[in-house]
Each structure stands twice: as structure tokens, then as C-alpha cells.
Design an enzyme around this catalytic site. Structure first.
Site, PDB file in Angstrom:
ATOM      1  N   GLU A  24      25.463  45.927  59.990  1.00  9.68           N
ATOM      2  CA  GLU A  24      24.231  46.521  59.478  1.00  9.68           C
ATOM      3  C   GLU A  24      23.416  47.141  60.614  1.00  9.68           C
ATOM      4  O   GLU A  24      23.673  46.882  61.790  1.00  9.68           O
ATOM      5  CB  GLU A  24      23.397  45.471  58.762  1.00  9.68           C
ATOM      6  CG  GLU A  24      22.886  44.372  59.677  1.00  9.68           C
ATOM      7  CD  GLU A  24      21.788  43.541  59.030  1.00  9.68           C
ATOM      8  OE1 GLU A  24      20.691  44.081  58.843  1.00  9.68           O
ATOM      9  OE2 GLU A  24      22.045  42.362  58.735  1.00  9.68           O
ATOM     10  N   LYS A 158      18.515  33.096  55.796  1.00 10.92           N
ATOM     11  CA  LYS A 158      17.481  32.921  56.811  1.00 10.92           C
ATOM     12  C   LYS A 158      16.652  31.665  56.514  1.00 10.92           C
ATOM     13  O   LYS A 158      16.306  31.386  55.368  1.00 10.92           O
ATOM     14  CB  LYS A 158      16.590  34.157  56.868  1.00 10.92           C
ATOM     15  CG  LYS A 158      17.337  35.406  57.332  1.00 10.92           C
ATOM     16  CD  LYS A 158      16.418  36.598  57.408  1.00 10.92           C
ATOM     17  CE  LYS A 158      17.152  37.816  57.954  1.00 10.92           C
ATOM     18  NZ  LYS A 158      18.131  38.370  56.996  1.00 10.92           N
TER      19      LYS A 158
END
Length: 304
Positions: A24, A158
Site C-alpha cells: 500500500e 491496529k
């Protein structure tokens, strides 16, 4: 058909049928400060190459989808402050407008599928935000995993997120969540979230076979490989918890919402840990790149 711009390195790998790993670009534009962002991007690409695969960093540049970025493109992205953050909802609009944007997990998965790339390495996926029962703030990454056939290697979701609810949503959506080399689900900067992963695999070849088996069964979507951060680089969850709680309170007080939440929280935790979170972030991304490349190499040995 959408026109994809392949870097010379990626074009050559495609022509020769060599393994590829998608990467990404939001980690460059929204995840780390200059110049560490570009330095890390180059190191991640080097790790993929060292394991026998070809890196394909993905971004939209002036309305064109790029799969594989030249070094100058990495530098320009890393220095820019006005690059759009693209997910499933924004990708087509950015291309149509001729804009420039960095791809999140969801958008990178879409681009990887279009380019025929089966494996993607990232830092951590998005998920269910804390307080989502009121805000309904749930990352598009989760639904993307349920519909786009790419194996995603991450250090879990996360740690700023509601991890139990994130795992529950993934299970509801039918996404295989595979802990690599351990029973516990990792939590980004920490090796353990305290949650048991639904699946465990210890061998990249087995993960590659599972990817192929899903295709053979006609199952939609990809699989999430949760790869724990190396022990020497982790920040224990107990150490992080008060910093995460403080950052979340500050975000709420300041009215930070939507796509601005994650960058704000990551920056505050960087400050509260005196930079330790960034060092851990770099270590886990490099670790994920190594594993993703090994899976991609194993996929290359299997019949399509």
C-alpha cells in the site's frame, strides 16, 4: 477496461510469471513522517526482493493507477501533504477526476486483484473503532477482505481499535483469520491481543495452499494472515493501553472523526511513546513483507 501503469520491474515480473507482492501507499503519505516514510518504503521493497518476490507499491498518480512505483514517485508521495487517502468509496472518483491518491488496505486489495497479484503486505488492517455502537465507524477493510480474493499479511488490526468486535465482524463475514506461528491474535505493536485466533498456520506453503483451496471451492474474498511483531520489537499491550486511552479521549474532545481518526491516533501514540511506536511499526511492516514474499513464492509453485 481500466488502464494500469506497471513499473518496469513489475512488468518484467509479470511477463516472466514471477511472484509479486502488493504494497500500500498510505504508509508513505499518512502513516509515517518524512523522510522515514520513504526510507521505510524502500526497505520494505528490499525485503520483498530478498525473499525472491517482486514488490508492487500501488498508488493513483494524476488519474492513473500505478502498480509498482519508481523511486522518484516514492519521493514525491513522501514529500506531499495533499495526497488523498483512497479506500473503496474514493478510488473510482480519484481516477475519474485525474487526481493523486494513496491506497489504503481496501483500495490496494482492489488494485492487486485487477493486476493479478494474490498477496499483499501491510502494517495493520482497519477494523471496528471503539465506540462504533454509536458512531458506526467500521473500516471498509473488513468488507473488502470478505469479497476480494487477496491474501493480506498484517500484524493484526491496529491496536487503537476494538479488537474483539473486529474479530467478531471478520468471523461473521467469513474471513479466515490465520495467526502465523502462534495461537493468539497479535495486536499490531504487541504480539498478543489476549484473543485466541480462529486458525493457526506455521508454514507459508500451507497458507498458499489455503489461498488456492478457497479459489477451488469458489469462495469469495481473501484471507487475513496475522503475523506477530518480532519479540525484540514489540510494545507490550499493558504498556500501550494508557497511551491509547489518552489518545482516544483527545480525539473525542477535539472532534476528530472519519478518515482523520487513525492518523491522529497514530501520531499521538508516537508522541506519547516518545517514538517507540514508530520503531515498532517499521519492524512489523518489514516482518510482514518477508512473510508475504515467502507466501507469494510458494503460490508460484502451485497450479493456478
Amino acid at each position: 477496461m481500466i488502464s494500469i501503469v506497471y513499473s518496469p520491474e513489475v512488468h518484467a515480473a509479470r511477463e516472466q510469471g514471477l511472484p509479486l507482492v502488493a504494497l500500500e501507499s498510505t504508509i508513505i503519505t499518512h502513516g509515517m513522517p518524512w523522510p522515514r516514510n520513504v526510507e521505510t518504503a524502500r526497505r520494505v521493497e528490499a525485503e520483498v526482493r530478498a525473499q525472491g518476490a517482486t514488490p508492487a507499491t500501488i498508488a493513483v498518480l494524476q488519474g492513473r493507477l500505478h502498480v509498482g512505483l519508481a523511486d522518484d514517485d516514492l519521493t514525491r508521495l513522501g514529500r506531499s501533504s495533499d495526497v488523498a487517502k483512497l479506500s473503496r468509496a474514493d478510488l473510482a472518483a480519484c481516477l475519474a477526476r485525474g487526481g493523486t491518491g494513496a491506497t489504503t488496505v481496501a483500495a490496494t486489495m482492489i488494485a492487486a486483484r485487477l493486476a493479478g497479484i494474490a498477496v499483499f503486505a501491510t502494517g495493520g488492517i482497519g477494523g471496528v473503532h471503539r465506540g462504533a455502537e454509536s458512531t458506526m465507524d467500521i473500516s471498509a477493510d473488513l468488507s473488502e477482505l470478505a469479497q476480494t480474493a487477496v491474501t493480506v499479511v498484517a500484524a493484526g488490526a491496529k491496536a487503537i481499535l476494538d479488537l474483539p468486535r473486529t474479530l467478531e465482524v471478520l468471523e461473521t463475514l467469513g474471513v479466515p483469520v490465520i495467526a502465523y506461528g502462534q495461537d493468539d491474535l497479535p495486536a499490531f505493536w504487541s504480539r498478543s491481543s489476549g484473543l485466541r485466533a480462529p486458525l493457526r498456520m506455521d508454514d507459508p506453503a500451507q497458507i498458499a495452499r489455503a489461498h488456492r483451496m478457497r479459489a477451488a471451492l469458489g469462495l469469495p474474498g481473501g484471507q487475513l494472515v496475522a503475523n506477530p511483531i518480532p519479540e525484540t520489537d514489540e510494545i507490550p499491550a499493558a504498556t500501550l493501553a494508557p497511551h491509547v486511552a489518552r489518545a482516544l479521549r483527545e480525539a473525542e474532545t477535539q472532534g476528530i472523526a472519519a478518515k482523520a481518526v487513525t492518523p491522529f491516533l497514530l501520531q499521538r501514540i508516537f508522541e506519547l511513546t516518545e517514538g517507540r511506536s514508530l520503531q515498532a511499526n517499521i519492524a512489523l511492516v518489514l516482518n510482514n513483507a518477508r512473510l508475504a514474499a515467502r507466501i507469494a513464492v510458494e503460490l508460484g509453485t502451485l497450479p493456478a
